[in-house]
Design a protein around this motif. Structure first.
Motif, PDB file in Angstrom:
ATOM      1  N   ARG A 178      51.590 -25.270 -18.570  1.00  0.00           N
ATOM      2  CA  ARG A 178      52.333 -26.126 -19.497  1.00  0.00           C
ATOM      3  C   ARG A 178      53.659 -25.481 -19.875  1.00  0.00           C
ATOM      4  O   ARG A 178      53.741 -24.288 -20.126  1.00  0.00           O
ATOM      5  N   LEU A 179      54.661 -26.322 -19.943  1.00  0.00           N
ATOM      6  CA  LEU A 179      55.979 -25.904 -20.413  1.00  0.00           C
ATOM      7  C   LEU A 179      56.279 -26.759 -21.626  1.00  0.00           C
ATOM      8  O   LEU A 179      56.547 -27.954 -21.500  1.00  0.00           O
ATOM      9  N   GLY A 180      56.154 -26.150 -22.797  1.00  0.00           N
ATOM     10  CA  GLY A 180      56.243 -26.925 -24.039  1.00  0.00           C
ATOM     11  C   GLY A 180      55.038 -27.842 -24.118  1.00  0.00           C
ATOM     12  O   GLY A 180      53.908 -27.426 -23.921  1.00  0.00           O
ATOM     13  N   SER A 181      55.273 -29.138 -24.354  1.00  0.00           N
ATOM     14  CA  SER A 181      54.162 -30.094 -24.419  1.00  0.00           C
ATOM     15  C   SER A 181      53.911 -30.773 -23.073  1.00  0.00           C
ATOM     16  O   SER A 181      53.016 -31.599 -22.951  1.00  0.00           O
ATOM     17  N   GLY A 218      58.615 -19.098 -19.286  1.00  0.00           N
ATOM     18  CA  GLY A 218      58.146 -19.588 -20.579  1.00  0.00           C
ATOM     19  C   GLY A 218      56.927 -20.496 -20.493  1.00  0.00           C
ATOM     20  O   GLY A 218      56.415 -20.942 -21.513  1.00  0.00           O
ATOM     21  N   ALA A 219      56.424 -20.774 -19.285  1.00  0.00           N
ATOM     22  CA  ALA A 219      55.251 -21.639 -19.129  1.00  0.00           C
ATOM     23  C   ALA A 219      53.988 -20.909 -19.581  1.00  0.00           C
ATOM     24  O   ALA A 219      53.886 -19.688 -19.471  1.00  0.00           O
ATOM     25  N   ILE A 220      53.041 -21.670 -20.077  1.00  0.00           N
ATOM     26  CA  ILE A 220      51.777 -21.131 -20.577  1.00  0.00           C
ATOM     27  C   ILE A 220      50.647 -21.522 -19.626  1.00  0.00           C
ATOM     28  O   ILE A 220      50.572 -22.659 -19.169  1.00  0.00           O
ATOM     29  N   LEU A 221      49.765 -20.568 -19.329  1.00  0.00           N
ATOM     30  CA  LEU A 221      48.586 -20.831 -18.516  1.00  0.00           C
ATOM     31  C   LEU A 221      47.450 -21.256 -19.440  1.00  0.00           C
ATOM     32  O   LEU A 221      47.137 -20.562 -20.410  1.00  0.00           O
ATOM     33  N   VAL A 222      46.841 -22.397 -19.135  1.00  0.00           N
ATOM     34  CA  VAL A 222      45.717 -22.916 -19.913  1.00  0.00           C
ATOM     35  C   VAL A 222      44.534 -23.074 -18.970  1.00  0.00           C
ATOM     36  O   VAL A 222      44.641 -23.728 -17.935  1.00  0.00           O
TER      37      VAL A 222
END
Length: 104
Positions: free
Chosen positions: A75-78, A40-44
Motif C-alpha cells: 500500500r502507498l498511502g490509502s 514509502g510503500a507499506i507491506l501488509v
C-alpha cells in the motif's frame, strides 16, 4: 562420619538440578521478499502492517511468516498498489514483484 554426611548432602543437592530442555523444529520458516515497491510503500500481510516494503528486499532482510496461504498487499498511502494471495511452505522464499499497473 561427620565429614561424610555434608558430602552426601552436597551430592544429593547436585543430583536435584533442574533439567534443561530446548525445542528445535528442524525446519526453516518460509519468508517473503518484496522487489520493486515504491518508496514509502507499506507491506501488509493478512491485514497487519509489517513496515515499509523496501526493507524486506532480501538484502539482507526478509519477512518470516508461518507456512500456509497469506494475503499480501503493498500500500502507498490509502491506495493498494499490489495485491496477491501467496502460498509458502517451509524453507521457501516467495518473492513479491511489484510492477507498474499491478494493482487489483
Amino acid at each position: 562420619m561427620k565429614k561424610l554426611l555434608p558430602l552426601l548432602g552436597i551430592v544429593l543437592l547436585a543430583a536435584c538440578a533442574m533439567p534443561q530442555t530446548s525445542v528445535r523444529t528442524g525446519s526453516v520458516p518460509p519468508t517473503l521478499i518484496v522487489k520493486g515497491a515504491p518508496a514509502g510503500a507499506i507491506l501488509v500481510v493478512d491485514g497487519l502492517a509489517m513496515g515499509t516494503a523496501s526493507q524486506f528486499d532480501g538484502n539482507p532482510k526478509t519477512l518470516a511468516v508461518l507456512e500456509g496461504t497469506h494475503q499480501v498487499e503493498v500500500r502507498l498511502g490509502s491506495n493498494v498498489v499490489y495485491k496477491e494471495k501467496a502460498f509458502v511452505s517451509s524453507g521457501e522464499s516467495h518473492t513479491v514483484k511489484v510492477t507498474a499497473g499491478s494493482a487489483p
